[in-house]
Enzyme design. Structure first.
Site, PDB file in Angstrom:
ATOM      1  CB  THR A  87      -0.912   0.003   1.242  1.00 43.07           C
ATOM      2  OG1 THR A  87      -0.102  -0.267   2.416  1.00 43.07           O
ATOM      3  CG2 THR A  87      -1.987  -1.062   1.153  1.00 43.07           C
ATOM      4  CG  PHE A 245      11.450   2.772  18.463  1.00 43.91           C
ATOM      5  CD1 PHE A 245      11.512   1.405  18.616  1.00 43.91           C
ATOM      6  CD2 PHE A 245      11.176   3.284  17.212  1.00 43.91           C
ATOM      7  CE1 PHE A 245      11.311   0.551  17.545  1.00 43.91           C
ATOM      8  CE2 PHE A 245      10.970   2.448  16.127  1.00 43.91           C
ATOM      9  CZ  PHE A 245      11.039   1.075  16.304  1.00 43.91           C
ATOM     10  CB  CYS A 256       6.325   0.670   7.884  1.00 44.04           C
ATOM     11  SG  CYS A 256       6.014  -0.999   7.297  1.00 44.04           S
TER      12      CYS A 256
HETATM   13  P1  NAD Z   1       6.021  -6.019  -0.601  1.00 50.41           P
HETATM   14  O1  NAD Z   1       6.041  -5.008  -1.679  1.00 50.41           O
HETATM   15  O2  NAD Z   1       7.322  -6.532  -0.052  1.00 50.41           O
HETATM   16  O3  NAD Z   1       5.176  -7.290  -1.044  1.00 50.41           O
HETATM   17  C1  NAD Z   1       4.039  -7.253  -1.811  1.00 50.41           C
HETATM   18  C2  NAD Z   1       3.971  -8.534  -2.640  1.00 50.41           C
HETATM   19  O4  NAD Z   1       2.707  -8.576  -3.301  1.00 50.41           O
HETATM   20  C3  NAD Z   1       5.032  -8.624  -3.732  1.00 50.41           C
HETATM   21  O5  NAD Z   1       5.700  -9.860  -3.654  1.00 50.41           O
HETATM   22  C4  NAD Z   1       4.221  -8.533  -5.049  1.00 50.41           C
HETATM   23  O6  NAD Z   1       4.801  -9.271  -6.103  1.00 50.41           O
HETATM   24  C5  NAD Z   1       2.901  -9.117  -4.614  1.00 50.41           C
HETATM   25  N1  NAD Z   1       1.725  -8.754  -5.410  1.00 50.41           N
HETATM   26  C6  NAD Z   1       1.426  -7.580  -6.012  1.00 50.41           C
HETATM   27  N2  NAD Z   1       0.229  -7.658  -6.616  1.00 50.41           N
HETATM   28  C7  NAD Z   1      -0.249  -8.907  -6.381  1.00 50.41           C
HETATM   29  C8  NAD Z   1      -1.451  -9.591  -6.722  1.00 50.41           C
HETATM   30  N3  NAD Z   1      -2.411  -9.008  -7.420  1.00 50.41           N
HETATM   31  N4  NAD Z   1      -1.584 -10.867  -6.313  1.00 50.41           N
HETATM   32  C9  NAD Z   1      -0.626 -11.478  -5.594  1.00 50.41           C
HETATM   33  N5  NAD Z   1       0.520 -10.882  -5.238  1.00 50.41           N
HETATM   34  C10 NAD Z   1       0.709  -9.608  -5.612  1.00 50.41           C
HETATM   35  O7  NAD Z   1       5.177  -5.373   0.595  1.00 50.41           O
HETATM   36  P2  NAD Z   1       5.374  -5.612   2.166  1.00 50.41           P
HETATM   37  O8  NAD Z   1       6.555  -4.864   2.688  1.00 50.41           O
HETATM   38  O9  NAD Z   1       5.261  -7.065   2.457  1.00 50.41           O
HETATM   39  O10 NAD Z   1       4.088  -4.867   2.724  1.00 50.41           O
HETATM   40  C11 NAD Z   1       2.785  -5.367   2.519  1.00 50.41           C
HETATM   41  C12 NAD Z   1       1.837  -4.600   3.418  1.00 50.41           C
HETATM   42  O11 NAD Z   1       2.135  -4.865   4.795  1.00 50.41           O
HETATM   43  C13 NAD Z   1       1.902  -3.079   3.271  1.00 50.41           C
HETATM   44  O12 NAD Z   1       0.634  -2.535   3.439  1.00 50.41           O
HETATM   45  C14 NAD Z   1       2.796  -2.666   4.423  1.00 50.41           C
HETATM   46  O13 NAD Z   1       2.558  -1.348   4.835  1.00 50.41           O
HETATM   47  C15 NAD Z   1       2.373  -3.645   5.502  1.00 50.41           C
HETATM   48  N6  NAD Z   1       3.379  -3.917   6.514  1.00 50.41           N
HETATM   49  C16 NAD Z   1       4.692  -4.063   6.151  1.00 50.41           C
HETATM   50  C17 NAD Z   1       5.645  -4.359   7.123  1.00 50.41           C
HETATM   51  C18 NAD Z   1       7.097  -4.553   6.750  1.00 50.41           C
HETATM   52  O14 NAD Z   1       7.903  -4.727   7.656  1.00 50.41           O
HETATM   53  N7  NAD Z   1       7.465  -4.535   5.481  1.00 50.41           N
HETATM   54  C19 NAD Z   1       5.258  -4.521   8.469  1.00 50.41           C
HETATM   55  C20 NAD Z   1       3.898  -4.395   8.788  1.00 50.41           C
HETATM   56  C21 NAD Z   1       2.978  -4.081   7.800  1.00 50.41           C
END
Ligand code: NAD
Length: 425
Positions: A87, A245, A256
């Protein structure tokens, strides 16, 4: 044991999918990236995350964890569907929900009747209703279950969470979702969907404010000759504040905090509230980086044009390979723009981002220091603290070190002949 489908196998989806599998569930992870899916099915993970590869391999071997690009196959028998899609921040600061919503649209006709669709992505408050509307399935429940795992310790955080937050319109849906986590010993907070979505934003923004607060205190410490590390220790011993922190650094970043703080600011603004504390925390984050650039120039004698600078650390924090919104990358990019020749070393493996493509990437911390006039530490990797200053003395052309993470042994480096500058001390 539940049948679970996780959609999106990035940092969050992969960690959660594998960990849900390791606590006894059948998990199919769906991603649109075929190369990633192939790699995962071969038992290898595309990110750096302690302990995760072993869990993935175990799940594949006992055939309770698999990866696919085929959405229909992934959803076939799933009682629970986790949405773990990115997102990102859009131009106006709000969260861009297009990836998430297009995934919701795609699953709408495929999810099993009676299943629960659960949002793990961090989403604006109120997204829940939008998901319900786009899903358009009265026979499928929707829940919000924000994720709090930290990159670099995602497995540990998943297994020992501070809390599990579940938001839904009725208790029975929340209880069903809670049953997935019955193996874990953690406080459970069941609430309404808007509150669950708010908890995630409020937590991240609070942590960002806390970091900006200690970074601002570090500026005061420098101005008045106090030591920010002692000050942080003194503040942190108050149990109402806590010690986490409270380390001064080159500003917060990562995938994030920047986007989530900006999204909350946007949401507040939409309703006519000026969230001044949060706006100031974001502003302080910029000031901290500006001051670091200014100090680097001063340490290099006024200008860094043509000067060789060694940089230790590019990731936004230690123990991850994530460069998204990394303060270190931003600083290096500014150093390059000011004409410096930058040698970087980071223990993680990643693709070099375009904005620092002119930097030279070294194979070791020591190598990066060759002929450098200044060493700048930007990420708190433990191994940097183990480098012997006596070895660095031999190869740098001027003995200046600016430790923006305060992780080097100041006395040892000074004894070795370095002019040592920490942050906030
Ligand atoms: P990311 O970009 O690492 O992963 C997203 C994945 O979704 C990718 O592998 C992409 O190929 C896949 N994708 C895209 N479109 C798709 C579809 N239509 N069908 C299936 N797969 C699809 O993102 P992230 O860092 O894992 O973050 C995901 C969410 O979690 C975000 O909203 C983020 O804010 C939240 N979040 C992230 C963290 C963190 O530490 N990264 C921690 C808590 C919450």
């Amino acid at each position: 044991m539940a049948n679970i489908c996780v959609i999106g196998t990035g940092y969050v989806g992969l960690s959660c999918g594998a960990c849900l599998n390791s606590i006894g569930h059948n998990v199919v992870c769906v991603d649109i990236d075929p190369a990633k899916v192939d790699l995962l099915n071969a038992g290898r993970i595309p990110i750096m995350e302690v302990g995760l590869e072993e869990i993935v391999q175990r799940g594949i071997v006992n055939e309770s964890l698999s990866f696919t690009t085929n959405l229909k196959q992934g959803l076939e028998s799933a009682d629970f569907v986790f949405l773990c899609l990115a997102t990102p921040q859009s131009e106006n600061g709000s969260a861009d929900l297009s990836i998430l919503m297009s995934a919701v649209e795609s699953i709408s006709s495929l999810v099993k009747s009676g299943s629960v669709v659960i949002t793990k992505s961090t989403v604006p408050i109120g997204t829940f209703s939008e998901i319900e509307r786009v899903l358009n399935r009265s026979d499928v429940s929707v829940a919000s279950n924000p994720e709090f795992v930290r990159e670099g310790s995602a497995v540990l955080d998943f297994m020992q969470p501070d809390r599990i937050v579940i938001g839904s319109r009725n208790e029975s849906t929340s209880r069903r979702v809670a049953s997935i986590y019955s193996e874990l010993d953690a406080p459970l907070l069941m609430t309404d969907p808007a509150s669950a979505e708010t908890i995630k934003h409020a937590s991240n923004s609070f942590l960002a404010i806390k970091l900006s607060y200690i970074n601002a205190i570090a500026i005061i410490c420098e101005m008045y000759g106090a030591d920010a590390l002692d000050v942080a220790a003194g503040i942190g011993l108050d149990h109402r504040i806590g010690s986490e922190f409270l380390r001064p650094g080159p500003g917060w970043g990562g995938s994030c905090f920047p986007k989530d703080t900006s999204a909350l600011l946007f949401m507040a603004n939409q309703k006519g509230y000026e969230f001044a504390i949060l706006r100031e925390a974001i502003a302080v984050n910029q000031v901290v980086q500006d001051r670091i650039i200014e100090k680097i120039c001063n340490l290099a004698g006024g200008s860094i044009d043509g000067k060789k600078i060694a940089v230790w650390g590019l990731t936004f924090k230690a123990n991850t390979d994530d460069l998204r919104d990394s303060p270190a990358v931003k600083i290096v990019s500014r150093l390059l723009a000011l004409g410096a020749r930058v040698n970087c070393f980071d223990p993680a493996k990643f693709e070099i981002p375009a904005q620092i493509i002119q930097a030279n990437i070294s194979r070791s911390a020591l190598e990066s220091c060759q002929d450098a006039e200044l060493l700048v530490v930007l990420t708190e990797w433990l191994e940097f603290g183990l480098v012997q200053p006596a070895q660095v003395v031999e190869i740098m052309s001027s003995l200046n070190v600016f430790d923006c993470r305060n992780i080097l042994d100041r006395d040892k480096w000074m004894d070795a002949g370095f002019s040592y500058q920490g942050l906030g001390r």
